[in-house]
Design a protein around this motif. Structure first.
Motif, PDB file in Angstrom:
ATOM      1  N   ASN A 212     -10.674   2.668  -4.846  1.00 22.89           N
ATOM      2  CA  ASN A 212     -10.223   2.460  -3.477  1.00 22.89           C
ATOM      3  C   ASN A 212     -10.133   3.812  -2.770  1.00 22.89           C
ATOM      4  O   ASN A 212      -9.153   4.554  -2.924  1.00 22.89           O
TER       5      ASN A 212
ATOM      6  N   GLU B  35      -9.687   4.473   0.288  1.00 22.87           N
ATOM      7  CA  GLU B  35      -8.622   4.531   1.288  1.00 22.87           C
ATOM      8  C   GLU B  35      -7.306   4.983   0.654  1.00 22.87           C
ATOM      9  O   GLU B  35      -6.648   5.889   1.159  1.00 22.87           O
ATOM     10  N   ILE B  36      -6.954   4.375  -0.471  1.00 19.52           N
ATOM     11  CA  ILE B  36      -5.712   4.766  -1.157  1.00 19.52           C
ATOM     12  C   ILE B  36      -5.811   6.204  -1.642  1.00 19.52           C
ATOM     13  O   ILE B  36      -4.876   6.988  -1.499  1.00 19.52           O
TER      14      ILE B  36
ATOM     15  N   GLN C 123      -7.523   8.632  -0.387  1.00 20.46           N
ATOM     16  CA  GLN C 123      -7.401   9.529   0.760  1.00 20.46           C
ATOM     17  C   GLN C 123      -5.957   9.596   1.257  1.00 20.46           C
ATOM     18  O   GLN C 123      -5.473  10.666   1.619  1.00 20.46           O
ATOM     19  N   TYR C 124      -5.261   8.460   1.244  1.00 19.74           N
ATOM     20  CA  TYR C 124      -3.846   8.462   1.643  1.00 19.74           C
ATOM     21  C   TYR C 124      -3.019   9.348   0.707  1.00 19.74           C
ATOM     22  O   TYR C 124      -2.145  10.093   1.151  1.00 19.74           O
TER      23      TYR C 124
ATOM     24  N   LYS D 105       0.842  -1.202   0.000  1.00 18.17           N
ATOM     25  CA  LYS D 105       0.000   0.000   0.000  1.00 18.17           C
ATOM     26  C   LYS D 105       0.873   1.246   0.000  1.00 18.17           C
ATOM     27  O   LYS D 105       0.600   2.196  -0.708  1.00 18.17           O
TER      28      LYS D 105
END
Length: 102
Positions: free
Chosen positions: A62, A64-65, A67-68, A12
């Protein structure tokens, strides 16, 4: 079990770093290095995913990715978010200074 979790976290992290670099390249190109040109984060992100090929749909969907990547860009001072429109971002001088030669 711990090794698997560490490998997933590393994978990730690698994706985030790679996407961040591609995002910065697309951002610089799409703004023409102009600091006052607002762009939509999601448009630049989706273009970065498209350019990377491979798991484009997985990366695009995704959250989450995504946002990261956004958090990483903000934390490192590579983008500025328009306070009146949080979907719009601006290129920063730091980004131009560090990445315009890529």
């Amino acid at each position: 079990m711990h090794t698997l979790i560490l490998l997933e976290l590393q994978d990730k992290s690698d994706k985030i770093q790679s996407l961040t670099l591609t995002f910065v390249k697309v951002l610089i190109e799409s703004t023409g290095k102009e600091l006052k040109v607002p762009v939509k984060f999601i448009d630049i992100y989706n273009e970065a995913c498209r350019l990377r090929g491979g798991n484009r749909n997985k990366e695009e969907s995704n959250l989450e990715i995504r946002q990261y990547v956004r958090d990483d860009l903000l934390k490192n001072g590579y983008i500025f978010v328009d306070p009146t429109d949080v979907d719009s971002i601006y290129l920063t001088q730091k980004t131009i200074d560090e990445y315009s030669d890529y």
